[in-house]
Design a protein around this motif. Structure first.
Motif, PDB file in Angstrom:
ATOM      1  N   GLN A   7      65.030  73.622  67.573  1.00 29.17           N
ATOM      2  CA  GLN A   7      64.020  72.982  68.432  1.00 29.17           C
ATOM      3  C   GLN A   7      63.437  71.750  67.745  1.00 29.17           C
ATOM      4  O   GLN A   7      63.237  70.717  68.386  1.00 29.17           O
ATOM      5  N   LEU A   8      63.163  71.867  66.442  1.00 34.94           N
ATOM      6  CA  LEU A   8      62.624  70.720  65.701  1.00 34.94           C
ATOM      7  C   LEU A   8      63.646  69.593  65.659  1.00 34.94           C
ATOM      8  O   LEU A   8      63.292  68.424  65.867  1.00 34.94           O
ATOM      9  N   ALA A   9      64.893  69.924  65.421  1.00 39.33           N
ATOM     10  CA  ALA A   9      65.951  68.913  65.374  1.00 39.33           C
ATOM     11  C   ALA A   9      66.025  68.168  66.704  1.00 39.33           C
ATOM     12  O   ALA A   9      66.113  66.932  66.727  1.00 39.33           O
ATOM     13  N   GLU A  10      65.953  68.901  67.792  1.00 35.91           N
ATOM     14  CA  GLU A  10      66.002  68.276  69.108  1.00 35.91           C
ATOM     15  C   GLU A  10      64.764  67.412  69.356  1.00 35.91           C
ATOM     16  O   GLU A  10      64.872  66.279  69.820  1.00 35.91           O
ATOM     17  N   ALA A  11      63.599  67.933  69.010  1.00 30.69           N
ATOM     18  CA  ALA A  11      62.350  67.191  69.228  1.00 30.69           C
ATOM     19  C   ALA A  11      62.297  65.909  68.403  1.00 30.69           C
ATOM     20  O   ALA A  11      61.791  64.886  68.866  1.00 30.69           O
ATOM     21  N   ARG A  47      56.212  64.329  60.731  1.00 31.56           N
ATOM     22  CA  ARG A  47      56.635  64.072  59.347  1.00 31.56           C
ATOM     23  C   ARG A  47      58.054  63.512  59.337  1.00 31.56           C
ATOM     24  O   ARG A  47      58.358  62.601  58.589  1.00 31.56           O
ATOM     25  N   ILE A  48      58.912  64.009  60.220  1.00 34.75           N
ATOM     26  CA  ILE A  48      60.289  63.517  60.289  1.00 34.75           C
ATOM     27  C   ILE A  48      60.320  62.080  60.788  1.00 34.75           C
ATOM     28  O   ILE A  48      61.073  61.253  60.266  1.00 34.75           O
ATOM     29  N   VAL A  49      59.497  61.749  61.771  1.00 31.64           N
ATOM     30  CA  VAL A  49      59.412  60.355  62.242  1.00 31.64           C
ATOM     31  C   VAL A  49      59.014  59.455  61.077  1.00 31.64           C
ATOM     32  O   VAL A  49      59.586  58.383  60.880  1.00 31.64           O
ATOM     33  N   LEU A  50      58.045  59.899  60.292  1.00 31.58           N
ATOM     34  CA  LEU A  50      57.601  59.127  59.133  1.00 31.58           C
ATOM     35  C   LEU A  50      58.727  58.986  58.105  1.00 31.58           C
ATOM     36  O   LEU A  50      58.964  57.882  57.586  1.00 31.58           O
ATOM     37  N   LEU A  51      59.445  60.066  57.832  1.00 31.14           N
ATOM     38  CA  LEU A  51      60.569  60.000  56.890  1.00 31.14           C
ATOM     39  C   LEU A  51      61.624  59.002  57.349  1.00 31.14           C
ATOM     40  O   LEU A  51      62.141  58.213  56.556  1.00 31.14           O
ATOM     41  N   ARG A  52      61.919  59.025  58.637  1.00 32.07           N
ATOM     42  CA  ARG A  52      62.927  58.091  59.164  1.00 32.07           C
ATOM     43  C   ARG A  52      62.449  56.644  59.054  1.00 32.07           C
ATOM     44  O   ARG A  52      63.231  55.745  58.766  1.00 32.07           O
ATOM     45  N   LYS A  53      61.157  56.410  59.289  1.00 31.97           N
ATOM     46  CA  LYS A  53      60.612  55.048  59.149  1.00 31.97           C
ATOM     47  C   LYS A  53      60.705  54.593  57.698  1.00 31.97           C
ATOM     48  O   LYS A  53      61.039  53.439  57.416  1.00 31.97           O
ATOM     49  N   PHE A  54      60.406  55.490  56.762  1.00 27.96           N
ATOM     50  CA  PHE A  54      60.543  55.165  55.342  1.00 27.96           C
ATOM     51  C   PHE A  54      61.980  54.769  55.030  1.00 27.96           C
ATOM     52  O   PHE A  54      62.236  53.786  54.343  1.00 27.96           O
ATOM     53  N   GLN A  55      62.933  55.554  55.550  1.00 28.37           N
ATOM     54  CA  GLN A  55      64.338  55.248  55.305  1.00 28.37           C
ATOM     55  C   GLN A  55      64.723  53.906  55.917  1.00 28.37           C
ATOM     56  O   GLN A  55      65.432  53.116  55.299  1.00 28.37           O
ATOM     57  N   GLN A  56      64.257  53.645  57.128  1.00 23.34           N
ATOM     58  CA  GLN A  56      64.564  52.373  57.783  1.00 23.34           C
ATOM     59  C   GLN A  56      63.963  51.198  57.021  1.00 23.34           C
ATOM     60  O   GLN A  56      64.501  50.093  57.050  1.00 23.34           O
ATOM     61  N   ALA A  57      62.852  51.444  56.338  1.00 22.01           N
ATOM     62  CA  ALA A  57      62.219  50.391  55.545  1.00 22.01           C
ATOM     63  C   ALA A  57      62.927  50.192  54.208  1.00 22.01           C
ATOM     64  O   ALA A  57      62.594  49.280  53.459  1.00 22.01           O
ATOM     65  N   GLY A  58      63.906  51.059  53.912  1.00 20.29           N
ATOM     66  CA  GLY A  58      64.684  50.892  52.697  1.00 20.29           C
ATOM     67  C   GLY A  58      64.195  51.711  51.523  1.00 20.29           C
ATOM     68  O   GLY A  58      64.642  51.491  50.401  1.00 20.29           O
ATOM     69  N   LEU A  59      63.286  52.644  51.735  1.00 20.79           N
ATOM     70  CA  LEU A  59      62.831  53.479  50.638  1.00 20.79           C
ATOM     71  C   LEU A  59      63.897  54.507  50.282  1.00 20.79           C
ATOM     72  O   LEU A  59      64.515  55.105  51.162  1.00 20.79           O
ATOM     73  N   SER A  60      64.098  54.703  48.999  1.00 20.96           N
ATOM     74  CA  SER A  60      65.022  55.728  48.526  1.00 20.96           C
ATOM     75  C   SER A  60      64.339  57.091  48.644  1.00 20.96           C
ATOM     76  O   SER A  60      63.127  57.170  48.860  1.00 20.96           O
TER      77      SER A  60
END
Length: 127
Positions: A7-11, A47-60
């Motif tokens: 469910q979390l993966a889908e959301a 938290r996952i949205v935030l993690l993805r934004k960090f990744q898109q910004a180029g954070l390791s």
């Protein structure tokens, strides 16, 4: 209401494997377990949205982990990442100028175009 990993993966629009990966690397808090199944609070999707934004910004992954901790190095890491992103924005702006000019330039070789050569000179000047 707690969600299963599916469910979390889908959301969140990510595969369940990504969620497990982030958990293993300490980027997502370990979820509660009910009957052996992971159960996530609704805030986990944020938290996952935030993690993805960090990744898109180029954070390791290490930088994301450091960002999530309240450490003195955090501010220095953030400043360095902001400077890196600002340089990327500038580089993309220059690439946009090059391509936009190339669309309308009549020169066979854009590097020999006097208008473009003048534009390139401005790229080396401090902002």
């Amino acid at each position: 209401m707690r969600m299963t990993i599916g469910q979390l993966a889908e959301a969140a629009g990510v595969p369940a494997s990504a969620i497990r990966f982030w958990e293993r690397h300490g980027l997502l808090p370990a979820p509660e377990r009910q009957g052996g199944q992971r159960r996530y609070p609704p805030q986990a999707a944020e938290r996952i949205v935030l993690l993805r934004k960090f990744q898109q910004a180029g954070l390791s992954l290490a930088e994301v982990r450091e960002f999530q901790q309240d450490q003195p190095r955090r501010q220095a890491m953030i400043r360095a990442k902001v400077a890196e992103i600002e340089q990327r924005v500038l580089d993309l702006h220059h690439a946009h100028q090059l391509l936009t000019h190339a669309l309308q330039c009549s020169e066979t070789d854009i590097a020999s175009c006097p208008t473009f050569r003048e534009q390139m000179k401005t790229w080396d000047q401090p902002a």
